[in-house]
Design a protein around this motif. Structure first.
Motif, PDB file in Angstrom:
ATOM      1  N   ALA A 433       0.968  -1.290   0.034  1.00 22.88           N
ATOM      2  CA  ALA A 433      -0.107   0.053  -0.182  1.00 22.88           C
ATOM      3  C   ALA A 433       1.013   1.405   0.114  1.00 22.88           C
ATOM      4  CB  ALA A 433      -0.924   0.092   1.235  1.00 22.88           C
ATOM      5  N   ILE A 434       0.313   2.472  -0.552  1.00 26.45           N
ATOM      6  CA  ILE A 434       0.856   3.745  -0.680  1.00 26.45           C
ATOM      7  C   ILE A 434      -0.008   4.861   0.106  1.00 26.45           C
ATOM      8  CG2 ILE A 434       1.591   5.499  -2.263  1.00 26.45           C
ATOM      9  CD1 ILE A 434       2.603   3.425  -3.887  1.00 26.45           C
ATOM     10  N   THR A 435       0.623   5.335   0.871  1.00 28.75           N
ATOM     11  CA  THR A 435      -0.233   6.508   1.465  1.00 28.75           C
ATOM     12  C   THR A 435      -0.057   8.161   1.120  1.00 28.75           C
ATOM     13  OG1 THR A 435       1.033   6.723   3.473  1.00 28.75           O
ATOM     14  CG2 THR A 435      -0.539   5.124   3.636  1.00 28.75           C
ATOM     15  N   ILE A 436      -1.015   8.766   1.196  1.00 28.44           N
ATOM     16  CA  ILE A 436      -0.802  10.300   0.669  1.00 28.44           C
ATOM     17  C   ILE A 436      -1.519  10.931   1.904  1.00 28.44           C
ATOM     18  CG2 ILE A 436      -1.230  11.775  -1.012  1.00 28.44           C
ATOM     19  CD1 ILE A 436      -1.653   9.020  -2.608  1.00 28.44           C
ATOM     20  N   LYS A 437      -0.823  11.735   2.451  1.00 28.69           N
ATOM     21  CA  LYS A 437      -1.421  12.621   3.609  1.00 28.69           C
ATOM     22  C   LYS A 437      -1.921  14.029   2.998  1.00 28.69           C
ATOM     23  CE  LYS A 437      -1.010  14.050   8.321  1.00 28.69           C
ATOM     24  NZ  LYS A 437      -2.427  14.063   8.729  1.00 28.69           N
ATOM     25  N   TYR A 438      -2.901  14.326   3.006  1.00 33.61           N
ATOM     26  CA  TYR A 438      -3.563  15.734   2.655  1.00 33.61           C
ATOM     27  C   TYR A 438      -3.681  16.702   3.799  1.00 33.61           C
ATOM     28  CZ  TYR A 438      -4.398  13.803  -1.822  1.00 33.61           C
ATOM     29  OH  TYR A 438      -4.425  13.366  -3.196  1.00 33.61           O
ATOM     30  N   ASP A 439      -3.658  17.880   3.383  1.00 35.65           N
ATOM     31  CA  ASP A 439      -3.645  18.995   4.631  1.00 35.65           C
ATOM     32  C   ASP A 439      -4.996  19.317   4.940  1.00 35.65           C
ATOM     33  OD1 ASP A 439      -4.509  20.457   2.309  1.00 35.65           O
ATOM     34  OD2 ASP A 439      -3.169  22.209   2.610  1.00 35.65           O
ATOM     35  N   LYS A 440      -6.092  18.679   4.602  1.00 31.22           N
ATOM     36  CA  LYS A 440      -7.340  18.968   4.946  1.00 31.22           C
ATOM     37  C   LYS A 440      -8.209  17.608   4.816  1.00 31.22           C
ATOM     38  CE  LYS A 440      -7.827  22.230   1.470  1.00 31.22           C
ATOM     39  NZ  LYS A 440      -6.857  22.372   0.675  1.00 31.22           N
ATOM     40  N   ALA A 441      -9.440  17.574   5.327  1.00 35.29           N
ATOM     41  CA  ALA A 441     -10.175  16.508   5.159  1.00 35.29           C
ATOM     42  C   ALA A 441     -10.871  16.329   3.764  1.00 35.29           C
ATOM     43  CB  ALA A 441     -11.671  16.664   6.198  1.00 35.29           C
ATOM     44  N   ILE A 442     -10.651  14.953   3.427  1.00 36.84           N
ATOM     45  CA  ILE A 442     -11.041  14.796   2.006  1.00 36.84           C
ATOM     46  C   ILE A 442     -12.157  13.451   1.954  1.00 36.84           C
ATOM     47  CG2 ILE A 442      -8.936  15.386   0.687  1.00 36.84           C
ATOM     48  CD1 ILE A 442      -7.827  12.462   1.599  1.00 36.84           C
ATOM     49  N   ILE A 443     -12.569  13.556   0.862  1.00 35.38           N
ATOM     50  CA  ILE A 443     -13.593  12.294   0.297  1.00 35.38           C
ATOM     51  C   ILE A 443     -13.176  11.967  -1.025  1.00 35.38           C
ATOM     52  CG2 ILE A 443     -15.493  13.433   2.017  1.00 35.38           C
ATOM     53  CD1 ILE A 443     -16.699  14.652  -0.712  1.00 35.38           C
TER      54      ILE A 443
END
Ligand SMILES: *[C@@H]1O[C@H](CO)[C@@H](O)[C@H](O)[C@H]1NC(C)=O
Ligand SMILES: *[C@@H]1O[C@H](CO)[C@@H](O)[C@H](O)[C@H]1NC(C)=O
Ligand SMILES: *[C@@H]1O[C@H](CO)[C@@H](O)[C@H](O)[C@H]1NC(C)=O
Ligand SMILES: *[C@@H]1O[C@H](CO)[C@@H](O)[C@H](O)[C@H]1NC(C)=O
Ligand SMILES: *[C@@H]1O[C@H](CO)[C@@H](O)[C@H](O)[C@H]1NC(C)=O
Ligand SMILES: *[C@@H]1O[C@H](CO)[C@@H](O)[C@H](O)[C@H]1NC(C)=O
Ligand SMILES: *[C@@H]1O[C@H](CO)[C@@H](O)[C@H](O)[C@H]1NC(C)=O
Length: 774
Positions: A433-443
């Protein structure tokens, strides 16, 4: 003497020190007699700069230049590539048109192509605005016709979504045409569509418009319209947002601003997509006080969503003084803006504004020697072209905007992405798995995330792709986790990149698209492979689906051979594996008796690698299995024949390699026999009287023993060495009968062949032995 030289050294040091007003200088030398001076530039988001130089007829009157196009590409590492464009364009472009900079709106289309624009005639009102597409070596690739007259061109941030040409053709109409690189060939531009946008209110005229890239991969035209007021309560000004979708097929129009006040002028300075938080537009409103005849300018930051709802309209304090002219506004990478003004002695100064339009500090500015400048978002720097004293060289400088560094954040070329794993971008064997962290809540949304392998520098091979709505995507704590198929990173020590479409995820708060990541920005490397040797071949079965079974039943034996060969060619590209490791001749097939639909099973033998750097047959089989099982997210579904494979079956390994082992044994036995014969003859030559024949007797005893062993081994294995599962071939249709010769007929044949092989070897040995005895 000494003191003088020390003093001299100090002064020259000081001179260097004082001269270094900017943090970096890059000087490029030109051929002075060519008389080339800076003309214009385009700055790519990765820091590559396209500079056009020109030879002016008359230095004081810069309306005519010599009819040659001199380009210089300045790469972020400081190397300069000169490009003299040899292809002719009408000479009128270099002189008669009003504003030369309207003629040449050159830019990088993507990492392979440059667009050079010009007019195909002398009169700009009737001439066609034309594009010449060249590669980075100056070779002509293509011509494009945009439309009549001087238009604006808006390139989308994501180079894959191309660019849009537009022009206001009369009071009520804007003409547009949209282009993008061909998804299957990034060295070719295709025209998606063209059309008109008209003022929604028939009694109003379009005063101005702004074009920019929208979050869904398309464009947005913001139209400023003015109405003929008949009643005082009627609106005087109306502003509309017109969204053109990605494929340029539909336009959605929303009213985003309306005012009863009959302003002297209302104008949009820029608009930008603020990455999940709607679109920001800076609106300038001009009023005239009749008595003093002075104009006042006011600024508003208008924020609206793709649905047309306005979420903010805020007054911004930049230059309420009418005399304050704005030179430019740069949209900064981290949100916020840099507003640049002219100040005394040709200097440029500026202020920073936050994303909400609040004052956020002063910018230290440029001296009068900078004649053109632009923002470099990849390291939050501005670059400037210095005034050229003569044509022997030109110098560009860079200056960081602020002390803080954004380089870390720029890694993915996307300010909303904070962090990704694997953090070192090295793919190890167990990565799933690869993960991507964003700076805001996402859908999640419908855009795709895709992994490609880099092939031959410019090429790419799709390894996996699926949308944000797929089951392979999970979201928790502002972090997306995507599943990696076993087949994806299957080449050790190689380079891959991940591409994320806009709209892969949306912001939870506004449900607005979040910008993705372009191709060739986020690279991953696979770790070194330390697997040992792998010498055995492997045989797998793949199953056709309903369509494939039907198709195969319609083929005669010759067509089947072709089908099989084509399918192997597809496998060779998709897996990828050398074609020579897949069967050259058609493999066997039969209906799957355990499958209620009796779909057809095909046998594929994968040979062991010939080079140690190639993957083992087992790994190839495992990759093929993962590729087929995840068919709709891999290239399996993109090719005509492989798309007919059954994703519920995958590729299952069978123990059907004995024939080759037998062949190998045969070679050993014959080779061994020749060897022994050789020894016999040597022995005989040396000592003809000795009982050399015993050598043969001994060998025959041994080989008979070995062959018996082999026979027992294979007979005991026979049941499982056939297709799993194995039943008599059903004689259902005529077609099946026709192709029956290709079918695998079951146990008897194998047993026979086996026995035949053993008998044959025994016979040969015995015969030769007997011959020798005589
Ligand atoms: C250049 O243009 C200026 C202004 O139009 C003119 O006075 C001058 O004579 C021109 N020089 C040449 C060399 O043509
Ligand atoms: C920013 O990038 C440019 C080239 O794109 C380079 O010349 C300059 O040195 C960089 N500035 C900093 C502070 O790294
Ligand atoms: C503006 O141009 C369009 C397209 O050519 C045309 O249909 C329309 O009648 C024109 N309108 C005016 C007011 O000239
Ligand atoms: C606006 O009104 C003026 C004068 O009343 C008229 O000449 C003009 O044609 C009108 N424009 C439109 C677009 O209706
Ligand atoms: C141009 O000439 C001025 C004055 O001689 C000098 O200070 C400046 O450094 C020169 N500019 C360039 C780019 O060589
Ligand atoms: C995502 O990928 C699928 C399958 O490859 C394709 O049909 C679809 O158009 C892609 N969607 C986007 C938004 O690119
Ligand atoms: C999300 O964050 C919360 C609180 O920080 C933590 O308790 C939870 O385990 C996290 N969930 C995941 C899936 O990381």
């Amino acid at each position: 003497m000494n003191i003088i030289s020390i003093l001299f050294a100090i002064t020259s040091y000081l001179m260097i020190f004082c001269n270094a007003q900017y943090s970096t200088y890059l000087t490029h030398y030109e051929d002075k007699p060519k008389g080339l001076y800076f003309f214009d530039s385009f700055t790519e988001k990765d820091g590559t700069i396209l500079i056009q130089l020109a030879h002016y007829y008359n230095q004081t009157q810069t309306t005519c230049i010599l009819t040659d196009i001199h380009l210089r590409i300045v790469f972020p590492d400081g190397t300069v590539k000169p490009l003299e464009v040899a292809h002719q364009i009408p000479a009128s472009n270099f002189c008669s048109l009003k504003n030369l900079k309207d003629v040449f709106k050159n830019f990088f289309i993507n990492e392979f192509m440059i667009l050079i624009t010009y007019f195909d005639g002398a009169d700009e009102a009737t001439s066609i605005h034309t594009g010449m597409v060249i590669d980075f070596d100056g070779n002509l690739l293509q011509y494009l016709e945009f439309g009549v007259g001087i238009g604006k061109i808006s390139r989308r941030r994501n180079s894959e979504s191309g660019f849009t040409w537009s022009r206001q053709i009369n009071e009520t109409t804007i003409a547009w045409s949209r282009y993008k690189p061909d998804p299957t060939n990034p060295m070719r531009i295709i025209k998606l569509n063209s059309g008109f946008i008209t003022s929604p209110n028939p009694s109003s005229v379009i005063k101005s418009y702004k074009l920019f890239g929208s979050g869904n991969g398309g464009n947005c035209f913001v139209l400023v319209t003015k109405l003929n007021k008949t009643i005082a309560s009627d609106p005087a000004w109306e502003v509309y947002a017109n969204f053109l979708d990605e494929e340029a097929q539909n336009i959605f129009t929303y009213l985003i601003y309306q005012s009863q006040v009959d302003y002297f002028n209302l104008n949009f300075i820029f608009c930008r997509n603020s990455n999940g938080e709607g679109y920001n537009c800076l609106m300038q409103v001009e009023t005239i006080t009749p008595i003093q005849a002075t104009t006042t300018k006011m600024y508003y930051l208008l924020t609206f969503l793709t649905t047309g709802s306005v979420i903010n309209n805020k007054k911004v304090n930049i230059g309420t003084d009418a005399k304050t002219e704005i030179l430019s506004i740069s949209v900064l990478f981290n949100g916020g803006f840099l507003v640049i003004y002219p100040s005394e002695n040709n200097k440029k100064s500026g202020i920073f504004l936050s994303q909400n339009g609040e004052y956020d500090g002063d910018w230290k500015g440029f001296n009068g020697d900078v004649i053109q400048y632009a923002y470099l978002e990849h390291n939050d720097t501005v670059w400037g072209m210095l005034y050229q004293n003569d044509s022997s060289s030109w110098t560009i400088i860079t200056e960081p905007l602020r002390d803080r560094s954004i380089v870390e954040k720029y890694k993915h070329n996307n300010p909303t992405i904070l962090e990704t794993t694997p953090t070192d971008n090295v793919v190890r064997n167990d990565l799933d798995a690869i993960t991507i962290k964003y700076d805001k809540a996402i859908i999640p949304s419908y855009g795709n995330i895709s992994i490609y392998q880099v092939v031959d520098d410019h090429g790419e091979l799709l390894r996996q792709t699926y949308s944000g709505l797929s089951n392979y995507v999970t979201i928790a704590n502002d972090t997306v986790e995507i599943k990696v198929f076993k087949s994806t990173f299957n080449k050790p020590n190689d380079i891959y990149f991940i591409q994320i479409n806009d709209n892969f995820v949306n912001s939870k708060r506004y449900d607005e698209a979040i910008t993705g990541i372009d191709k060739r920005v986020w690279f991953l490397n696979t770790a070194m492979d330390n697997s040992g040797s792998c010498l055995s071949p492997i045989t797998v079965l793949v199953r056709l689906n309903a369509q494939g079974t039907k198709y195969l039943n319609s083929l005669n034996s010759k067509e089947f051979d072709k089908f099989y060969d084509d399918l192997m060619n597809e496998f060779s590209k998709i897996i990828p594996v050398g074609r020579s490791r897949l069967p050259a001749d058609a493999g066997k097939f039969q209906n799957d008796p355990y499958d209620p639909n009796n779909y057809i099973l095909l046998q594929v033998k994968i040979s062991p690698p010939t080079e140690t750097s190639d993957s083992c047959a087992e790994d190839v089989a495992r990759d093929l299995d993962a590729l087929i099982i995840n068919k709709y997210s891999t290239l399996i579904s993109n090719y005509p024949l492989s798309s007919m494979l059954d994703e519920n079956y995958g590729a299952s390994v069978t123990r059907e390699g004995w024939r080759d082992t037998l062949k190998l044994c045969l070679i050993y036995v014959v080779g061994g026999f020749l060897f022994v014969t050789g020894i016999y003859w040597i022995a005989r030559c040396q000592n003809p009287k000795a009982q050399n024949v015993f050598i043969f007797t001994f060998v025959v005893i041994i080989s008979d023993f070995i062959l018996d062993m082999i026979f027992i081994m294979y007979n005991s294995q026979m049941v499982s060495s056939l297709f799993i599962p194995r039943v008599p071939f059903p004689e259902t249709t005529r077609n099946n009968q026709e192709t029956a010769e290709n079918n695998y007929n079951g146990e008897e044949e194998v047993a026979e062949n086996k026995n035949l092989g053993k008998k044959l070897i025994n016979n040969v040995i015995m015969k030769m032995f007997k011959n020798n005895m005589r």
